[in-house]
Design a protein around this motif. Structure first.
Motif, PDB file in Angstrom:
ATOM      1  N   SER A  23      12.495   5.669   0.778  1.00 17.95           N
ATOM      2  CA  SER A  23      13.120   4.403   1.162  1.00 17.95           C
ATOM      3  C   SER A  23      13.974   3.855   0.019  1.00 17.95           C
ATOM      4  CB  SER A  23      12.043   3.382   1.540  1.00 17.95           C
ATOM      5  OG  SER A  23      12.590   2.094   1.643  1.00 17.95           O
ATOM      6  N   VAL A  24      15.063   3.199   0.379  1.00 18.72           N
ATOM      7  CA  VAL A  24      15.933   2.605  -0.641  1.00 18.72           C
ATOM      8  C   VAL A  24      15.229   1.467  -1.365  1.00 18.72           C
ATOM      9  CG1 VAL A  24      18.083   3.237   0.505  1.00 18.72           C
ATOM     10  CG2 VAL A  24      16.968   1.080   1.104  1.00 18.72           C
ATOM     11  N   SER A  25      14.188   0.900  -0.752  1.00 20.16           N
ATOM     12  CA  SER A  25      13.488  -0.243  -1.356  1.00 20.16           C
ATOM     13  C   SER A  25      12.209   0.157  -2.077  1.00 20.16           C
ATOM     14  CB  SER A  25      13.154  -1.273  -0.273  1.00 20.16           C
ATOM     15  OG  SER A  25      12.323  -0.711   0.729  1.00 20.16           O
ATOM     16  N   ASP A  26      11.882   1.441  -2.060  1.00 20.18           N
ATOM     17  CA  ASP A  26      10.625   1.861  -2.694  1.00 20.18           C
ATOM     18  C   ASP A  26      10.729   1.731  -4.208  1.00 20.18           C
ATOM     19  OD1 ASP A  26       7.992   3.601  -1.923  1.00 20.18           O
ATOM     20  OD2 ASP A  26       8.734   4.123  -3.919  1.00 20.18           O
ATOM     21  N   PRO A  27       9.731   1.102  -4.863  1.00 21.26           N
ATOM     22  CA  PRO A  27       9.797   0.914  -6.320  1.00 21.26           C
ATOM     23  C   PRO A  27       9.852   2.225  -7.111  1.00 21.26           C
ATOM     24  CG  PRO A  27       8.106  -0.490  -5.347  1.00 21.26           C
ATOM     25  CD  PRO A  27       8.560   0.442  -4.276  1.00 21.26           C
ATOM     26  N   ALA A  57       0.828  -1.203   0.000  1.00 26.15           N
ATOM     27  CA  ALA A  57       0.000   0.000   0.000  1.00 26.15           C
ATOM     28  C   ALA A  57       0.867   1.260   0.000  1.00 26.15           C
ATOM     29  CB  ALA A  57      -0.925   0.001   1.213  1.00 26.15           C
ATOM     30  N   LEU A  58       1.913   1.256   0.801  1.00 26.93           N
ATOM     31  CA  LEU A  58       2.807   2.413   0.852  1.00 26.93           C
ATOM     32  C   LEU A  58       3.520   2.629  -0.477  1.00 26.93           C
ATOM     33  CD1 LEU A  58       4.356   2.021   4.433  1.00 26.93           C
ATOM     34  CD2 LEU A  58       2.648   3.709   3.673  1.00 26.93           C
ATOM     35  N   SER A  59       3.855   1.547  -1.160  1.00 24.08           N
ATOM     36  CA  SER A  59       4.493   1.672  -2.477  1.00 24.08           C
ATOM     37  C   SER A  59       3.545   2.337  -3.462  1.00 24.08           C
ATOM     38  CB  SER A  59       4.899   0.285  -2.995  1.00 24.08           C
ATOM     39  OG  SER A  59       5.920  -0.276  -2.189  1.00 24.08           O
ATOM     40  N   CYS A  60       2.266   1.948  -3.414  1.00 27.84           N
ATOM     41  CA  CYS A  60       1.270   2.569  -4.285  1.00 27.84           C
ATOM     42  C   CYS A  60       1.084   4.039  -3.927  1.00 27.84           C
ATOM     43  CB  CYS A  60      -0.052   1.810  -4.169  1.00 27.84           C
ATOM     44  SG  CYS A  60      -1.343   2.442  -5.266  1.00 27.84           S
ATOM     45  N   LEU A  61       0.980   4.320  -2.640  1.00 24.99           N
ATOM     46  CA  LEU A  61       0.837   5.693  -2.160  1.00 24.99           C
ATOM     47  C   LEU A  61       1.986   6.564  -2.647  1.00 24.99           C
ATOM     48  CD1 LEU A  61      -0.283   7.928  -0.240  1.00 24.99           C
ATOM     49  CD2 LEU A  61       1.007   6.815   1.607  1.00 24.99           C
ATOM     50  N   ASN A  62       3.209   6.075  -2.490  1.00 30.05           N
ATOM     51  CA  ASN A  62       4.383   6.862  -2.865  1.00 30.05           C
ATOM     52  C   ASN A  62       4.446   7.096  -4.367  1.00 30.05           C
ATOM     53  OD1 ASN A  62       4.996   6.838  -0.171  1.00 30.05           O
ATOM     54  ND2 ASN A  62       6.557   5.235  -0.328  1.00 30.05           N
ATOM     55  N   LEU A  63       3.969   6.130  -5.133  1.00 32.66           N
ATOM     56  CA  LEU A  63       3.914   6.292  -6.586  1.00 32.66           C
ATOM     57  C   LEU A  63       3.008   7.462  -6.951  1.00 32.66           C
ATOM     58  CD1 LEU A  63       3.407   3.415  -9.169  1.00 32.66           C
ATOM     59  CD2 LEU A  63       2.100   5.523  -9.339  1.00 32.66           C
TER      60      LEU A  63
END
Length: 418
Positions: A350-354, A255-261
């Motif tokens: 984050s270093v791991s965020d897509p 969910a956070l990855s989608c949010l950050n996108l």
């Protein structure tokens, strides 16, 4: 309590105090309601009832532009109320949205069946349309045109979901980009701003898209709980089978990855925002445009990588909002605020965020557009001694308590919503 949320931010406490004792009048001068017609006073009453935050900056506009923007807002609020009302069947709602601009010239048209909280603007639409017809023709033409285009766009998206990122841009254009374009044309029509402000529709569209995307991102939980879906499927389908699945605790990382996108996509409009604001010459127009934009980037900073987007409501502190209102009155300050919140987002990547590389690239573009020097950034900091800060915080806290108590006793007008 709002003051408690700002205890770690002395500047906010001081500005809350200033705002309470009249600092708001520097950007929101009191209107002379006595000189208005009864119908125009009623329109301003509806404005204050339906949007306390926007009402503040609208009422601070200069001259006849103030009335034009007030009516523009109420017309679009009425249109938006039709779109939002889930009790109106589609076979009735679609023609209403397509034809809404024609109601502006129908003396008696109103709609008394809405279930929405802002239904009063539909029930008493004859008062709003009367004041619309009292505006100069150059204002009426802009408002009618934008209302028509927006109604058609809203009707289109009633019958389809927001799928691709391109469709997300298209939907946001219909419901907010057109507002930015219409406002810009009103600014130019008033001659308070140069013609190019109204002619550059690309920059004006970006102003609206930035605000709308911020609201859509922030309102994820409320919208999904009410059966509305405004996050684009192209984005959320990369991380979940259904949009509402993002609220499940076991989906938090996805969910956070989608949010950050989506936050990153919204941030790409900031360079256009800076370019647009840099053109403005009239102080009241600048305040009107800049304040919502800096609040939007502050909201995005709060939302970025924040699990609370999926668990509740993410709002900036009232002290933070008041501080932004009081500071965002010139381009130098806007550069500083944008730089500050861009830096906050940067620190949370984050270093791991897509979306990491795209986020970093977008933030770099914002930095490049904003030419503020490091020394100027530091100049915002109040170099106060600990003793002074403690005294100021205590004074603000005591004064805030006193003023709140007094306001309750005298049934005051209420606070500005963040």
């Amino acid at each position: 309590m709002d003051i408690l949320k700002s205890l770690g931010h002395p500047e906010e406490l001081i500005n809350l105090f200033k705002f309470k004792i009249g600092g708001c009048r520097t950007i929101m001068p009191k209107l002379d309601y006595e000189s208005m017609s009864e119908s125009l006073r009623t329109c301003y009453q509806y404005l204050n009832q339906t949007s306390r935050s926007f009402a503040a900056v609208i009422q601070a506009l200069d001259g006849e532009l103030r009335h034009a923007v007030c009516i523009f807002y109420l017309v679009l609020r009425a249109l938006d109320t039709v779109e939002d009302d889930m009790s109106i069947p589609l076979d009735r709602k679609v023609p209403m949205l397509n034809d809404f601009h024609t109601y502006l010239y129908q003396d008696e048209w109103c709609f008394t069946e809405s279930q929405e909280k802002d239904r009063k603007v539909l029930e008493d639409f004859p008062t709003i349309s009367l004041e619309f017809r009292n505006l100069a023709r150059e204002y009426r033409d802009v408002i009618s045109d934008i209302c028509h285009r927006m109604g058609v766009g809203m009707a289109e998206f009633l019958e389809k979901k927001v799928g691709s990122m391109k469709e997300w841009d298209q939907y946001c254009h219909y419901v907010a980009g057109l507002v930015g374009i219409g406002l810009s044309q009103l600014f130019s029509a008033s001659q308070l701003e140069d013609p190019e402000v109204g002619q550059d529709t690309a920059l004006a569209n970006s102003m609206g898209l930035f605000l709308q995307k911020t609201n859509i991102i922030r309102d994820y939980l409320e919208d999904t709980q009410q059966g509305r879906a405004f996050w684009p499927k192209e984005a959320w389908s990369q991380f979940a089978g259904r949009l509402e699945d993002l609220a499940h605790p076991d989906k938090l990382e996805l969910a956070l990855s989608c949010l950050n996108l989506l936050v990153t996509d919204a941030l790409r409009h900031v360079p256009d925002v800076i370019a647009y604001l840099s053109r403005l010459q009239n102080q009241s127009v600048f305040n009107f445009c800049a304040i919502p934009q800096v609040m939007a980037i502050a909201t995005l900073s709060s939302c970025y990588n924040n699990p609370m987007v999926f668990q509740g409501v993410v709002k900036i502190r009232k002290g933070q909002a008041v501080t932004l209102m009081m500071e965002a009155t010139n381009m130098r300050a806007v550069h500083t605020i944008i730089s500050q919140y861009s830096q906050e987002i940067l620190q949370k990547v984050s270093v791991s965020d897509p979306s990491r590389e795209k986020t970093l690239h977008t933030l770099a573009l914002i930095r490049e557009k904003s030419t503020l020097s490091q020394s100027s950034l530091q100049s915002r900091t109040h170099h106060l001694s600990p003793m002074y800060l403690s005294a100021a915080m205590l004074l603000a806290a005591l004064s805030w308590q006193y003023l709140n108590t007094t306001a309750v006793q005298t049934q005051g007008t209420g606070d500005m919503q963040g």
